[in-house]
Design a protein around this motif. Sequence first.
Motif, PDB file in Angstrom:
ATOM      1  N   ASN A   1       9.711   8.376  11.406  1.00 10.58           N
ATOM      2  CA  ASN A   1       9.094   7.071  11.651  1.00 10.58           C
ATOM      3  C   ASN A   1       9.176   6.193  10.412  1.00 10.58           C
ATOM      4  O   ASN A   1       9.062   6.679   9.286  1.00 10.58           O
ATOM      5  CB  ASN A   1       7.630   7.238  12.059  1.00 10.58           C
ATOM      6  CG  ASN A   1       7.490   8.042  13.328  1.00 10.58           C
ATOM      7  OD1 ASN A   1       8.182   7.794  14.308  1.00 10.58           O
ATOM      8  ND2 ASN A   1       6.606   9.024  13.308  1.00 10.58           N
ATOM      9  N   ASP A   2       9.332   4.892  10.611  1.00  8.05           N
ATOM     10  CA  ASP A   2       9.386   3.922   9.527  1.00  8.05           C
ATOM     11  C   ASP A   2       8.054   3.911   8.779  1.00  8.05           C
ATOM     12  O   ASP A   2       7.002   3.659   9.364  1.00  8.05           O
ATOM     13  CB  ASP A   2       9.694   2.540  10.112  1.00  8.05           C
ATOM     14  CG  ASP A   2       9.853   1.470   9.054  1.00  8.05           C
ATOM     15  OD1 ASP A   2       8.887   1.202   8.306  1.00  8.05           O
ATOM     16  OD2 ASP A   2      10.949   0.887   8.980  1.00  8.05           O
ATOM     17  N   VAL A   3       8.097   4.186   7.489  1.00 10.72           N
ATOM     18  CA  VAL A   3       6.891   4.268   6.663  1.00 10.72           C
ATOM     19  C   VAL A   3       6.161   2.930   6.595  1.00 10.72           C
ATOM     20  O   VAL A   3       4.934   2.870   6.697  1.00 10.72           O
ATOM     21  CB  VAL A   3       7.231   4.783   5.242  1.00 10.72           C
ATOM     22  CG1 VAL A   3       6.046   4.657   4.303  1.00 10.72           C
ATOM     23  CG2 VAL A   3       7.715   6.216   5.305  1.00 10.72           C
ATOM     24  N   LEU A   4       6.905   1.845   6.425  1.00  9.75           N
ATOM     25  CA  LEU A   4       6.258   0.535   6.308  1.00  9.75           C
ATOM     26  C   LEU A   4       5.593   0.129   7.620  1.00  9.75           C
ATOM     27  O   LEU A   4       4.475  -0.387   7.626  1.00  9.75           O
ATOM     28  CB  LEU A   4       7.262  -0.518   5.847  1.00  9.75           C
ATOM     29  CG  LEU A   4       7.810  -0.318   4.435  1.00  9.75           C
ATOM     30  CD1 LEU A   4       8.848  -1.389   4.100  1.00  9.75           C
ATOM     31  CD2 LEU A   4       6.699  -0.306   3.401  1.00  9.75           C
ATOM     32  N   ALA A   5       6.264   0.363   8.742  1.00  9.42           N
ATOM     33  CA  ALA A   5       5.666   0.034  10.047  1.00  9.42           C
ATOM     34  C   ALA A   5       4.419   0.882  10.284  1.00  9.42           C
ATOM     35  O   ALA A   5       3.412   0.390  10.808  1.00  9.42           O
ATOM     36  CB  ALA A   5       6.681   0.237  11.164  1.00  9.42           C
ATOM     37  N   GLY A   6       4.471   2.131   9.864  1.00 12.77           N
ATOM     38  CA  GLY A   6       3.330   3.018  10.042  1.00 12.77           C
ATOM     39  C   GLY A   6       2.157   2.690   9.134  1.00 12.77           C
ATOM     40  O   GLY A   6       1.051   3.172   9.354  1.00 12.77           O
ATOM     41  N   ALA A   7       2.391   1.878   8.123  1.00  9.14           N
ATOM     42  CA  ALA A   7       1.334   1.518   7.175  1.00  9.14           C
ATOM     43  C   ALA A   7       0.710   0.156   7.474  1.00  9.14           C
ATOM     44  O   ALA A   7      -0.081  -0.342   6.673  1.00  9.14           O
ATOM     45  CB  ALA A   7       1.893   1.531   5.755  1.00  9.14           C
ATOM     46  N   GLU A   8       1.055  -0.443   8.602  1.00  9.13           N
ATOM     47  CA  GLU A   8       0.463  -1.749   8.931  1.00  9.13           C
ATOM     48  C   GLU A   8      -1.053  -1.636   8.981  1.00  9.13           C
ATOM     49  O   GLU A   8      -1.585  -0.722   9.605  1.00  9.13           O
ATOM     50  CB  GLU A   8       0.965  -2.248  10.290  1.00  9.13           C
ATOM     51  CG  GLU A   8       2.326  -2.838  10.249  1.00  9.13           C
ATOM     52  CD  GLU A   8       2.712  -3.520  11.560  1.00  9.13           C
ATOM     53  OE1 GLU A   8       1.886  -3.575  12.497  1.00  9.13           O
ATOM     54  OE2 GLU A   8       3.842  -4.000  11.621  1.00  9.13           O
TER      55      GLU A   8
ATOM     56  N   VAL B   1       4.871  -5.525   5.506  1.00  8.30           N
ATOM     57  CA  VAL B   1       4.255  -4.524   4.645  1.00  8.30           C
ATOM     58  C   VAL B   1       5.244  -4.208   3.526  1.00  8.30           C
ATOM     59  O   VAL B   1       6.437  -4.016   3.784  1.00  8.30           O
ATOM     60  CB  VAL B   1       3.909  -3.229   5.417  1.00  8.30           C
ATOM     61  CG1 VAL B   1       3.363  -2.163   4.476  1.00  8.30           C
ATOM     62  CG2 VAL B   1       2.914  -3.517   6.537  1.00  8.30           C
ATOM     63  N   PHE B   2       4.750  -4.161   2.298  1.00  9.29           N
ATOM     64  CA  PHE B   2       5.562  -3.820   1.137  1.00  9.29           C
ATOM     65  C   PHE B   2       5.018  -2.542   0.494  1.00  9.29           C
ATOM     66  O   PHE B   2       3.815  -2.269   0.563  1.00  9.29           O
ATOM     67  CB  PHE B   2       5.518  -4.938   0.088  1.00  9.29           C
ATOM     68  CG  PHE B   2       6.106  -6.229   0.547  1.00  9.29           C
ATOM     69  CD1 PHE B   2       7.479  -6.354   0.763  1.00  9.29           C
ATOM     70  CD2 PHE B   2       5.301  -7.329   0.770  1.00  9.29           C
ATOM     71  CE1 PHE B   2       8.027  -7.554   1.196  1.00  9.29           C
ATOM     72  CE2 PHE B   2       5.835  -8.539   1.196  1.00  9.29           C
ATOM     73  CZ  PHE B   2       7.212  -8.644   1.411  1.00  9.29           C
TER      74      PHE B   2
ATOM     75  N   GLY C   1       0.756  -1.232   0.000  1.00  8.23           N
ATOM     76  CA  GLY C   1       0.000   0.000   0.000  1.00  8.23           C
ATOM     77  C   GLY C   1       0.784   1.276   0.000  1.00  8.23           C
ATOM     78  O   GLY C   1       0.504   2.145  -0.813  1.00  8.23           O
ATOM     79  N   PRO C   2       1.759   1.445   0.890  1.00  8.33           N
ATOM     80  CA  PRO C   2       2.405   2.759   0.894  1.00  8.33           C
ATOM     81  C   PRO C   2       3.042   3.051  -0.453  1.00  8.33           C
ATOM     82  O   PRO C   2       3.531   2.142  -1.127  1.00  8.33           O
ATOM     83  CB  PRO C   2       3.462   2.664   1.990  1.00  8.33           C
ATOM     84  CG  PRO C   2       3.375   1.321   2.585  1.00  8.33           C
ATOM     85  CD  PRO C   2       2.353   0.539   1.851  1.00  8.33           C
TER      86      PRO C   2
END
Length: 185
Positions: A98-105, A123-124, A86-87
């Motif tokens: 902040n980590d973008v992938l972690a924030g997009a969980e 997350v990819f 998604g991101p």
Amino acid sequence: MKVLVAYSSKYGATKGIAERIGSAMRRPGLDVVVARCKDVRDPSGYDAFVVGSAAYMFNWRKDARKFVRRNAELLAERPVWLFSSGPLGTDTVDKDGNDVLAGAEPKQFAEFDDLVGPRGMQVFFGAFDPEQVRGVDRIVAWMPAIHDVMPSGDFRDWKAIDDWAHRIADELAIPAAPAAPDASA
């Protein structure tokens, strides 16, 4: 060992990730099938699962959520991994560091962690082509406020996807049989 890579994709980016995971996992001893969540009628014939979905507004697509909830008991008994896409963009950290992938969980990761106990969740980055958008999404995607901040392009990190799939395949791989003892010794 028979592995199901089940996915839910609206415009094809997540389907591409699922197909790549399936290809990267194929090796002797692993029979990998890639299928849409809504097309899987009876998953009981699979020994392990990788389930993924595109995320919109921090939520997995409905058919992926239904697949996990409907098959929760089975998934909890077998090895399972979850992924989301998604991101968009190339930044790995946001403006606050902040980590973008972690924030997009997606919200479902916490729920599904308790429900099925996945061995891993990832997350990819996704892809966005405004020309492919249809229906009501097209109206939203072309709103100036959205269109100007939503980067278009393919941001999927194929190396990260391959590495993750290889780790899963390694974990599921059937160990080689021990060498027969040397009869001449």
